[in-house]
Design a protein around this motif. Structure first.
Motif, short mmCIF file in Angstrom:
data_model
loop_
_atom_site.label_atom_id
_atom_site.label_comp_id
_atom_site.label_asym_id
_atom_site.label_seq_id
_atom_site.Cartn_x
_atom_site.Cartn_y
_atom_site.Cartn_z
N GLU A 161 1.88 -10.56 9.07
CA GLU A 161 1.81 -9.13 8.76
C GLU A 161 0.36 -8.70 8.59
O GLU A 161 -0.09 -7.73 9.17
CB GLU A 161 2.59 -8.84 7.48
CG GLU A 161 4.07 -9.06 7.64
CD GLU A 161 4.74 -9.19 6.29
OE1 GLU A 161 5.39 -8.22 5.88
OE2 GLU A 161 4.59 -10.24 5.64
N HIS A 164 -1.34 -8.39 11.98
CA HIS A 164 -0.76 -7.54 13.03
C HIS A 164 -1.59 -6.29 13.22
O HIS A 164 -1.90 -5.90 14.34
CB HIS A 164 0.69 -7.18 12.69
CG HIS A 164 1.66 -7.71 13.71
ND1 HIS A 164 1.64 -7.34 15.03
CD2 HIS A 164 2.65 -8.61 13.61
CE1 HIS A 164 2.59 -7.97 15.68
NE2 HIS A 164 3.23 -8.77 14.84
N GLN A 165 -2.01 -5.66 12.08
CA GLN A 165 -2.75 -4.41 12.24
C GLN A 165 -4.20 -4.66 12.67
O GLN A 165 -4.80 -3.88 13.40
CB GLN A 165 -2.72 -3.58 10.95
CG GLN A 165 -3.44 -4.20 9.76
CD GLN A 165 -2.46 -4.59 8.67
OE1 GLN A 165 -1.34 -5.00 8.97
NE2 GLN A 165 -2.88 -4.44 7.42
N LYS A 177 7.33 -8.42 13.70
CA LYS A 177 6.25 -8.06 12.76
C LYS A 177 6.28 -8.99 11.56
O LYS A 177 5.26 -9.25 10.94
CB LYS A 177 6.39 -6.60 12.32
CG LYS A 177 6.09 -5.60 13.40
CD LYS A 177 4.63 -5.13 13.35
CE LYS A 177 4.32 -4.22 14.53
NZ LYS A 177 4.36 -4.97 15.83
N LYS A 178 7.47 -9.45 11.23
CA LYS A 178 7.59 -10.33 10.07
C LYS A 178 8.64 -11.41 10.34
O LYS A 178 9.70 -11.11 10.88
CB LYS A 178 7.97 -9.52 8.82
CG LYS A 178 8.10 -10.37 7.57
CD LYS A 178 8.39 -9.56 6.32
CE LYS A 178 8.40 -10.49 5.12
NZ LYS A 178 8.71 -9.81 3.86
#
Lengths: 613, 613
Positions: A161, A164-165, A177-178
């Motif tokens: 997580e 990801h950004q 994403k998780k």
């Protein structure tokens, strides 16, 4: 002499425990009281022109397979074995402790006092489940999240997580994403992933094998006739975990296989796999014709009750397939495959592992032993790749997968071997289709036959490719492949090559947690934080050693160049000067940048920006 | 002390000449009197159960880059340099001998008596063509087949025809059945292949770089400030050729670059490339701002008249592209690229190599020096791969390619660098499209940043892939990349890793001559002809050493097992027993086979044989 004491002394002397440089052993804890280990690598601050910038570089968190050995706080006594990680097993009333081993061989060995000096001193009583069905797959199908699944989700989700950004790459989009416990459960229920975790291996730190998780690496150890001591084999196992082995296979074919295995399992934090037919063959003095189902069955139970997490079964080597290998350049190159083939031909009967597969699944279910369906007819040379014998067997492995799943037994599928690059993808595509997406577990493949002595490289190329295409676990190949039994250095060389392949595959599949480590190391490199660059690498010791060969002075660890290009030619140094230049001449520079970007912008429009996709 | 004598003594002491085990140096001769070298590896007869089968295993012929050094009959005197291979150049009346070097620097160095002890003792007078145009591309466009093309066709065609029919693989179909001089000519005329062959390098054994020929490998050598002696550099060059370097780049950045280069070229059987901006920078004491076109021009002429076969030019690093690197994780990592970028910014002028490109092509044409268009903005980390800066420069390289071709100057295009696997193909596709199919020449690429100390492996993965996709030459990366200057062992390790990558690529592209070697080695392996297996491998010495670590006895060289599995578990041994078993029980066996094949046949029909494609 007292061999036992020697052995113990031996261990204390051999065991590798040195923590990795500037690293911390951390444990993530869950509300259910699970403690999941991971490694943190501390970083220095960024320094420009001798002045520290206020930005602190964060500690980098890494998936850690090394077990308690790299935890300075842990007390290690190999004669005691590792402490239980899966302590929840002890509270399961449906798991009963047996008064004695259920296998004839297990009992014979236990009663043989001549083995006392060799035997692991604190043998546990074997356990078996009394439930109608007791496997991770069974629980997953029931919609139940096991502690193993929860444990695994934390390990696999590490940095996912958070990064990801930050990751600038769009190609990570297809990854969840998780990683949640429920996601792990669902993958296991579908048979797309397995959790090899025998109830007799409570020391295990649970892990998952599946193509929607991080690519795993297996290391083969084990002695042969040119035998190594038990102590050496245990150290080899610990050593393999240290260098990133997610799983270990004990392929011992020499003496005292039973006792060696006990020592290894009791001290092994990762799943242990075996090829039971090897030990069965030892029991009949190496004569394949003498093998029987009863003997094999007893061997399975013997190993299951010791805590073996998965077994390779060459159940797909059918009588009718053997003729398909007649025209091959290198015939049958799987040890287990050739043994079963010889048995089939000698008796003109069908493979007894195939014939008794359902019975066998019912046995393995009681201990939650997973099956690795062996590719006994895999190609042993580029010339034999993707031939009819190989794919005929694969089809049978698909049938067997469905039978195993009927009994809730977890299955993965073994793959080649020797395959030229352009034929690799077909292997994955066929495997996923024919075996219903069960996890693929390949040996390499080697992409050429011409480099004995360097087959960790010829096969790392194939492993990276096949991992990218969807193989869940890569079985390493050492530089000694085809030539001799690997020693400790070979084990390490094989593992580093395969950690590279697995990581390259994870990058290509788009795992942000993989990208994270590359970015951290490259930032350290660009900022001439040499120590951080070394410490973030797969082998900090080697990286430092190579650097120091030409620039040993400590001052060189902050120098803005290395001996490769020297101070005047270091592109990164010049680039930093360029950026400083840009700051000095801020105004003009801005113009240049604006002008530059403006021109590019116009170009994009002109060209429809097609080449910038 | 008399440095010259020391140097010579030095050489005699260092130079590696040992022929490869059981190998012959052969020369193919053409009607035009060309003598093309290749290596033959003799094989033993096949032995089954101690009795020789009458089938003799043929001598295996291999492409040979090692030059006269591995020819026991050749007399080598490094102070004399290698004998002329391209003796036809001497008969070309249009090539004139110059009374003295045309470059100011070349003259200064020649007249400097303090260099007498360092200088190569038998300097040749530089030559230049008086033709309006004089390059391999020019002749190719005229439809003329040069001796170089004829020479190359023989090398590239080795085993092609012989093995086309033997190779069982259909995937070789897209490769020409025969490599003819006319085919070489046509590829060069189209710009799809180049023959780097300076008229001042008659010692050169001609070779071709193009994606429809065998994949080539380049080795970088050269000293840096942490300087090595001239003798070491020459030995490094000979050593590199010995281990398969098809080309060498001298990246020296230290002292006496001019003299070092002379020694290397005069003793170098493969094309030598350089990055002239490095020497130019040395001439201005490492201050990029002080560079001028005049100085660079003089350096180009200096090197062209010494015999440099190709030069890397960072002509695509344009002022307007520099801002595109501002947001990168690792900025500009090409040495030449960062030098030109700094110059552009400091002067706020356009890259002088770009500005004077036409004039430069006219100069290079006179010596037939090929251009390697440098990728000064290549990515230096996974994070920066395939970004706008990289592809913007590539577009400019396309424009420059067309200009060079207008002057008949041969061109190849340099490529990255650091690229994750899933982004590699885009590099080749864009390169072929934007630069009109000029040969691609890539550095790796590294498929992950996290393994300093093992970047020969991280990059061999990328090199094999990009080679398969159509890259013509792979620039090696040694284990010391990012850490320090490679020593001899690093050069060898880098080369072996890249010969593996190039060979894997050739297999994947379907070259029968590549498949041939794999099949020969695998047959030797299956028949337990250990010596043949060693001798046919990329590194016979290493293969033998590894085998002998555990089984040193000479008898083990015919043993039907190795220490990896031991006698009872050798699958190849068991397979041979299976085949013998089949012979004994011929009748029954035949039934089994027939039955087996019959069943399979029925299955095929049932399943539409889809899984057997």
């Amino acid at each position: 002499m007292d061999k036992k004491n020697t052995v113990s002394a031996d261990y204390k002397q051999h065991i590798s425990r040195e923590p990795f440089p500037n690293s911390n052993k951390h444990y993530a804890t869950t509300t259910n009281g699970l403690k999941i280990p991971f490694r943190g690598v501390k970083q220095a601050k960024t320094t420009i022109n001798g002045t520290e910038k206020d930005t602190t570089n964060p500690e980098v968190y890494l998936y850690d397979t090394s077990g308690p050995y790299t935890d300075p706080k842990a007390t290690i006594d190999l004669t005691q074995g590792l402490p239980d990680v899966r302590n929840w097993l002890a509270n399961d009333k449906q798991i009963i402790e047996l008064p004695q081993p259920s296998s004839e061989y297990g009992n014979t060995r236990l009663k043989d006092s001549t083995l006392d000096t060799l035997r692991f001193p604190n043998i546990r009583k074997p356990k078996r489940s009394t439930r109608p069905s007791h496997t991770q797959m069974y629980y997953a199908k029931q919609g139940i999240v096991t502690p193993e699944m929860e444990y695994i989700a934390v390990r696999e989700n590490l940095m996912m997580e958070d990064y990801h950004q930050h990751s600038g790459n769009s190609w990570g989009a297809n990854i969840p994403k998780k990683i949640t416990p429920e996601f792990v459960r669902d993958e296991v229920a579908k048979g797309r992933a397995i959790i090899p975790a025998n109830i007799n291996h409570p020391e295990l730190e649970p892990m998952v094998i599946g193509r929607n998780f991080l690519t795993k690496v297996n290391a083969n150890i084990g002695n042969s006739v040119v035998t190594s001591s038990i102590a050496e084999e245990v150290e080899k196992a610990v050593w393999a975990c240290r260098w990133g082995a997610d799983s270990i296979m004990d392929l011992s074919t020499g003496e005292n296989i039973h006792e060696t295995r006990e020592w290894i399992i009791r001290n092994c934090p990762v799943p242990l796999g075996t090829v039971p037919i090897y030990q069965a063959l030892e029991k009949v003095n190496g004569n394949p014709e003498a093998l029987t189902w009863e003997l094999f069955r007893d061997t399975l139970i013997e190993q299951a009750e010791q805590g073996v997490d998965y077994v390779t079964l060459h159940a797909g080597v059918l009588l009718k397939y053997i003729p398909l290998t007649a025209s091959r350049l290198t015939g049958i190159v799987s040890r287990g495959g050739s043994i079963m083939a010889k048995w089939c031909l000698a008796h003109h009967k069908e493979n007894f592992i195939y014939e008794h597969f359902s019975e066998l699944c019912q046995i393995l279910n009681k201990y939650d032993v997973s099956i690795s369906l062996g590719d006994g007819l895999r190609p042993g040379s580029i010339a034999d790749a993707n031939d009819r014998a190989q794919f005929a067997e694969l089809e049978t492995l698909g049938e067997l997968t469905e039978i195993a799943w009927k009994y809730d037994v977890q299955v993965m599928i073994e793959g080649p071997g020797h395959v030229p690059m352009q034929l690799i993808k077909e292997n994955v595509d066929k495997q996923l289709k024919l075996t219903h997406e069960a996890p693929f577990y390949t040996l390499g493949p080697l992409t050429t036959d011409i480099a004995p002595g360097y087959d960790h490289i010829t096969s790392a190329i194939g492993a990276a490719l096949i991992g990218w295409f969807g193989t869940a676990m890569l079985c390493y190949v050492t530089p000694k492949e085809h030539l001799g039994l690997p020693n400790k250095e070979d084990v390490k060389d094989g593992l580093i090559a395969y950690k590279i392949a697995a990581h390259a595959a994870d990058l290509a599949k788009g795992f942000p947690s993989a990208q994270y480590r590359d970015d951290a190391l490259s930032k350290a490199r660009f900022e001439f934080r040499w120590d951080d660059q070394f410490n973030l690498s797969l082998d900090p010791f080697r990286a430092r050693e190579y650097h120091d060969e030409t620039l040993p002075a400590e001052g060189a660890k902050i120098a803005h160049f290395c001996s490769m290009c020297g101070p005047k030619f270091c592109s990164m140094k010049i680039t930093q000067e360029i950026r400083e230049l840009a700051n000095e001449k801020a105004a003009t520079e801005t113009e240049v940048i604006e002008e530059g970007l403006k021109e590019k912008a116009e170009e994009f429009t002109k060209k429809g920006s097609s080449i910038y996709l």
